[in-house]
Design an enzyme around this catalytic site. Structure first.
Site, mmCIF file in Angstrom:
data_model
loop_
_atom_site.group_PDB
_atom_site.id
_atom_site.type_symbol
_atom_site.label_atom_id
_atom_site.label_comp_id
_atom_site.label_asym_id
_atom_site.label_seq_id
_atom_site.Cartn_x
_atom_site.Cartn_y
_atom_site.Cartn_z
ATOM 1 N N HIS A 148 0.804 -1.234 0.000
ATOM 2 C CA HIS A 148 0.000 0.000 0.000
ATOM 3 C C HIS A 148 0.842 1.292 0.000
ATOM 4 O O HIS A 148 0.803 2.067 -0.949
ATOM 5 C CB HIS A 148 -0.897 0.050 1.247
ATOM 6 C CG HIS A 148 -1.766 -1.133 1.456
ATOM 7 N ND1 HIS A 148 -2.896 -1.405 0.710
ATOM 8 C CD2 HIS A 148 -1.682 -2.137 2.359
ATOM 9 C CE1 HIS A 148 -3.474 -2.508 1.144
ATOM 10 N NE2 HIS A 148 -2.761 -2.988 2.142
HETATM 11 O O1 RIB Z 1 -5.285 -0.137 4.606
HETATM 12 C C1 RIB Z 1 -3.888 -0.099 4.401
HETATM 13 C C2 RIB Z 1 -3.250 0.923 5.282
HETATM 14 O O2 RIB Z 1 -3.455 0.592 6.636
HETATM 15 C C3 RIB Z 1 -1.711 0.972 5.115
HETATM 16 O O3 RIB Z 1 -1.263 2.280 5.367
HETATM 17 C C4 RIB Z 1 -1.218 0.050 6.189
HETATM 18 O O4 RIB Z 1 0.091 0.388 6.652
HETATM 19 C C5 RIB Z 1 -2.215 0.342 7.279
HETATM 20 O O5 RIB Z 1 -1.784 1.519 7.957
#
Ligand code: RIB
Ligand code: CA
Length: 310
Positions: free
Chosen positions: A240
């Site tokens: 992500h």
């Molecule tokens: O949903 C994904 C996000 O949530 C990313 O930033 C992961 O690190 C968590 O913080």
């Protein structure tokens, strides 16, 4: 010309990769500092983990601040089920020797926004620090060039509830402040991050890098991916947070639309949902550049090339 940025983060294995990608890219990124927030794990661990990552990259000069230890109005929800008890499960690295900076992360954000002619904020955790800074110092909205957010979803909908993505869900009131701020917003939602999966060949290329960074990242993703692979049956996990930094380095890797995005803060059923008007059904203001697609091979080629520098 490099951009002055602050990374606001809740490390988190994927946050760690985002920080490392930023540190490996001085031509494009002048990292003013890192502000930590409670999210994946409590604040005491996110501040420790951010410093572990900086030390892994040999960058004990980076300023790391502790920010908010809970959401603006709600109880903290964490994600140890994804990231492990430490938040950086997958490899044991030494406790950090570098000190946290004096002062609060929110004050650092305010000071830096006022001190420079246009900074970029890169929140990759819950938006508590950003929302609090904007509430405490509304004048900084005019001084911030862009906020590049990992958060939200449209087609992918939710990962922490059926309706919401984790970063937005943890602090929807803070997200509401940010999305109504009028600041230029670029959003990396699950719709994009679920296209940059940690497949075996991609992780093998990182593991093969000389130096400690590539193997460490591969060990983190070995741990981090187990949850998403079991849940989605995919051939890897979405990486992500580094999508935000890749946008700053190579925006052509991504495509999206300028649309209206609003945050659900009232309904417990859909709390934290990013209500994204992807099809332009309403005439609400187009307040966000919301990504829809990404060149995943190009993303991993960039990530591998840059991490090889550390
Ligand atoms: O949903 C994904 C996000 O949530 C990313 O930033 C992961 O690190 C968590 O913080
Ligand atoms: Ca994160």
């Amino acid at each position: 010309m490099s951009r002055k940025i602050i990374i606001d983060t809740d490390p988190g294995q994927d946050d760690a990769v985002a920080i490392l990608l930023a540190l490996a890219s001085p031509e494009e990124i002048d990292l003013l500092g890192i502000t930590c927030v409670a999210g994946n794990v409590p604040l005491a661990l996110t501040t420790k983990n951010a410093r572990i990552v900086c030390e892994l990259a040999g960058r004990t000069d980076v300023k790391v601040f502790a920010g908010c230890d809970r959401p603006m109005q709600r109880k903290l929800v964490t994600a140890e089920h994804v990231h492990g008890k430490t938040g950086l499960d997958g490899i044991d690295l030494p406790d950090p020797q570098m000190a946290l900076q004096e002062g609060h992360g929110v004050d650092f954000i305010i000071e830096q926004a006022r001190a420079h002619d246009g900074i970029t904020l890169v929140p990759i955790g819950p938006l508590t620090n950003i929302g609090t800074a904007l509430q405490r110092a509304p004048d900084i909205a005019a001084k911030i060039d862009e906020i590049v957010i990992m958060g939200g979803a449209y087609f992918e909908v939710g990962n922490i509830t059926p309706a919401a993505e984790f970063n937005i869900y943890v602090d929807p009131e803070a997200a509401d402040i940010v999305f109504k701020s009028g600041i230029k917003l670029t959003v990396m939602p699950l719709d994009v991050t679920h296209k940059v999966l940690t497949t075996k060949p991609r992780i093998a290329a990182l593991r093969a890098l000389s130096g400690p960074v590539g193997p460490a990242v591969a060990s983190w993703t070995d741990f981090f991916e187990r949850f998403d692979m079991a849940k989605y049956g995919s051939e890897g996990a979405p990486l992500h947070d580094p999508c935000t930094i890749a946008w700053l380095i190579k925006p052509e890797l991504f495509t999206g639309r300028h649309i209206n995005v609003e945050i659900e803060t009232g309904s417990e059923l859909t709390l934290g949902m990013t209500v994204a008007d992807w099809w332009g059904i309403t005439d609400r203001p187009k307040n966000a550049f919301f990504m829809g697609d990404c060149d995943a091979e190009g993303f991993y080629a960039l990530l591998t090339e840059r991490l090889a520098r550390l």
